[in-house]
Design a protein around this motif. Structure first.
Motif, PDB file in Angstrom:
ATOM      1  N   SER A 198       0.838  -1.260   0.064  1.00  0.00           N
ATOM      2  CA  SER A 198       0.197  -0.057   0.016  1.00  0.00           C
ATOM      3  C   SER A 198       0.701   1.267  -0.040  1.00  0.00           C
ATOM      4  O   SER A 198       2.209   1.131  -0.304  1.00  0.00           O
ATOM      5  CB  SER A 198      -0.971  -0.079   1.293  1.00  0.00           C
ATOM      6  N   ASP A 199       0.164   2.387   0.329  1.00  0.00           N
ATOM      7  CA  ASP A 199       1.170   3.427   0.097  1.00  0.00           C
ATOM      8  C   ASP A 199       1.640   3.920   1.467  1.00  0.00           C
ATOM      9  O   ASP A 199       2.487   5.011   1.823  1.00  0.00           O
ATOM     10  CB  ASP A 199       0.194   4.943  -0.413  1.00  0.00           C
ATOM     11  N   THR A 201      -0.088   4.677   4.309  1.00  0.00           N
ATOM     12  CA  THR A 201      -0.360   5.610   5.363  1.00  0.00           C
ATOM     13  C   THR A 201      -1.606   5.097   6.016  1.00  0.00           C
ATOM     14  O   THR A 201      -2.057   5.502   7.069  1.00  0.00           O
ATOM     15  CB  THR A 201      -1.318   6.913   4.364  1.00  0.00           C
ATOM     16  N   SER A 244       3.399   2.326   7.309  1.00  0.00           N
ATOM     17  CA  SER A 244       4.917   2.734   7.166  1.00  0.00           C
ATOM     18  C   SER A 244       5.425   2.857   8.533  1.00  0.00           C
ATOM     19  O   SER A 244       6.827   2.505   8.525  1.00  0.00           O
ATOM     20  CB  SER A 244       4.607   4.321   6.804  1.00  0.00           C
ATOM     21  N   TYR A 261       8.403   0.099  -1.717  1.00  0.00           N
ATOM     22  CA  TYR A 261       6.877   0.370  -1.900  1.00  0.00           C
ATOM     23  C   TYR A 261       6.787  -0.281  -3.198  1.00  0.00           C
ATOM     24  O   TYR A 261       7.487  -0.167  -4.305  1.00  0.00           O
ATOM     25  CB  TYR A 261       6.385   1.848  -1.724  1.00  0.00           C
ATOM     26  N   ALA A 265       1.664   0.619  -5.580  1.00  0.00           N
ATOM     27  CA  ALA A 265       1.206   1.042  -4.128  1.00  0.00           C
ATOM     28  C   ALA A 265       0.164   2.259  -3.944  1.00  0.00           C
ATOM     29  O   ALA A 265       0.742   3.138  -4.805  1.00  0.00           O
ATOM     30  CB  ALA A 265       2.248   1.194  -3.291  1.00  0.00           C
ATOM     31  N   GLY A 266      -0.882   2.120  -3.289  1.00  0.00           N
ATOM     32  CA  GLY A 266      -1.728   3.148  -3.432  1.00  0.00           C
ATOM     33  C   GLY A 266      -2.376   3.000  -1.969  1.00  0.00           C
ATOM     34  O   GLY A 266      -2.192   2.069  -1.098  1.00  0.00           O
ATOM     35  N   PRO A 267      -3.363   3.715  -1.827  1.00  0.00           N
ATOM     36  CA  PRO A 267      -4.063   3.846  -0.406  1.00  0.00           C
ATOM     37  C   PRO A 267      -5.100   2.739  -0.226  1.00  0.00           C
ATOM     38  O   PRO A 267      -5.342   1.858  -1.302  1.00  0.00           O
ATOM     39  CB  PRO A 267      -4.985   4.945  -0.604  1.00  0.00           C
TER      40      PRO A 267
END
Length: 349
Positions: A198-199, A201, A244, A261, A265-267
Motif C-alpha cells: 500500500s502507500d 498511510t 509505514s 514500496y 502501491a496506493g491507499p
C-alpha cells in the motif's frame, strides 16, 4: 470449565489451546482442518477433536459444554473475497446457527472471535466499541453481521461476548504469512526489502496471538455481569500504527534491510485506529505482553532459526488463499470448501 474451541487447529487456535489447558480447562476442539499440510515447527497439543466442518455441527456435538470459544471461519480478506457468498455461509450463517444451537442445548457462554475489520474505512479518528460498523470486505461484513444477530439472542441463560481483535501477528504452529507484521519481516529476512503493497498511510491496530488468547481467557474467567452481551476491542491503544511505521519497526529489527514500496502501491480502504481502553478497564486479568517491536524480534529470530526462504513464505503452504486454491485444483476440496478425499489420516475423535 469444559470448553469447546472451534478452529483449534488454525493460526490462533493452536496457540490458544495450550494456554487453555495450562489454565486448567478441559478442552475439546472442532475443526475441518483445511491446513493440515501447513504445520510450522514442532506441532501442537493433541486434544479430543471432532473433525467436522462448522457448517455441519449438530446439537449433540456441543451438548455438555459450559462455554464455546468460536474461532472457526475463513480467516482473512483475500480468502473472504474468493467467494463472498461462501464467506457469508461459513463466517456468518454457520456462526449464527452455532450460537442458536448453543442456546438450545444450554451452553451459557459464547465467546465470538470478531474483528476490528468491522470498522473498515474509519479514517484517522480513534474508534471504540460504540462506533459504527463500516466494513469494506466480505470478511469484515460477515463478522459485523454475526455480532448483530447473536447479540439479539442474549438472555438470562445465554451470554454472548464479542472480541474484536486487532490484526494478528506472531509465531504459530499454523503460521500465516498473509498478516502485515509476519509478512513484512518475512520479506525483509528473505530479500533484504521491507516490501509494502500500500502507500503506507493506513492505520492498523496489531496484536499478538498470545494476547488474543489472553483476552479469551479473561472473558472466560470474568463474572458474567462484566461480559454479558458485551463487545471488546482486543489489543492495546498504543499499538496502533500506520503501515509505514510498522515497516520502520521491521527495518530496525532486521539487519541490512531497506523499505520498498510496490510499483502499484496506493491507499488502502481499510484504515482504522482502535481504542482498547474498555477491555483494559473491565477485565483486569487481561494483561497483554507483546508489542510490535517485541513481535518483530520474535518473528525475525524464528525465521532466521529455520532458514526461511522466499519460496516458502510466498508459496502455497503458509498463504491461506494460495493453499485453498491448491487444494481445489488438486481435487482435494470442492468449490464449497468441502473435502473430496482425505489429505492425511483422519484425526481421532
Amino acid at each position: 470449565m469444559r470448553v469447546l474451541l472451534t478452529g483449534h487447529r488454525g493460526y490462533i487456535g493452536t496457540v490458544m489451546t495450550p494456554m487453555l489447558l495450562a489454565a486448567g480447562h478441559e478442552v475439546v476442539g472442532i475443526d475441518t482442518d483445511l491446513y493440515q499440510r501447513c504445520t510450522f515447527g514442532d506441532g501442537f497439543p493433541t486434544i479430543p477433536t471432532i473433525q467436522k466442518d462448522i457448517r455441519d455441527v449438530v446439537a449433540a456435538d456441543i451438548n455438555g459444554f459450559e462455554a464455546i470459544l468460536h474461532l472457526a471461519g475463513l480467516s482473512n480478506d483475500p480468502l473472504g473475497d474468493l467467494n463472498p457468498s461462501l464467506t457469508f455461509d461459513i463466517n456468518y450463517k454457520a456462526s449464527v446457527r452455532l450460537a442458536e444451537l448453543a442456546k438450545q442445548v444450554g451452553v451459557e457462554r459464547f465467546i465470538f472471535s470478531s474483528s476490528c475489520s468491522n470498522y473498515g474505512a474509519a479514517g484517522d479518528a480513534p474508534v471504540n466499541e460504540t462506533s459504527e460498523f463500516n466494513p469494506v470486505t466480505p470478511y469484515g461484513s460477515s463478522k459485523a453481521m454475526t455480532e448483530m444477530d447473536v447479540t439479539k439472542m442474549a438472555d438470562d441463560s445465554f451470554s454472548p461476548t464479542f472480541l474484536r481483535s486487532a490484526t494478528a501477528y506472531g509465531v504459530s504452529p499454523r503460521l500465516r504469512f498473509d498478516l502485515v507484521l509476519n509478512n513484512l519481516v518475512a520479506w525483509a529476512i528473505t530479500t533484504g526489502k521491507v516490501h509494502i503493497k500500500s502507500d503506507g498511510t493506513p492505520w492498523r491496530p496489531i496484536v499478538h496471538i498470545e494476547d488474543i488468547s489472553r483476552a479469551f481467557l479473561a472473558v472466560l474467567h470474568a463474572p458474567r455481569a462484566l461480559i454479558h452481551n458485551e463487545s471488546f476491542n482486543v489489543g492495546r491503544t498504543q499499538e496502533n500504527y500506520r503501515i509505514s511505521e510498522i515497516a520502520d519497526i521491521v527495518k530496525a529489527t532486521v539487519p541490512g534491510c531497506e523499505i520498498e514500496y510496490a510499483e502499484d502501491a496506493g491507499p488502502d480502504l481499510r484504515c482504522y485506529r482502535v481504542d482498547c481502553e474498555k477491555i483494559a478497564k473491565t477485565l483486569p486479568e487481561f494483561q497483554p505482553q507483546w508489542t510490535a517491536k517485541k513481535g518483530a524480534e520474535e518473528l525475525y529470530n524464528t525465521y532466521k532459526k529455520v532458514g526461511l526462504t522466499l519460496d516458502e513464505f510466498e508459496g502455497e503452504r503458509y498463504k491461506r488463499i494460495a493453499h485453498i486454491k491448491y487444494l481445489i485444483s488438486d481435487g482435494l476440496l470442492d468449490q464449497n470448501l468441502r473435502w473430496q478425499q482425505a489429505v492425511l489420516t483422519p484425526l481421532v475423535v
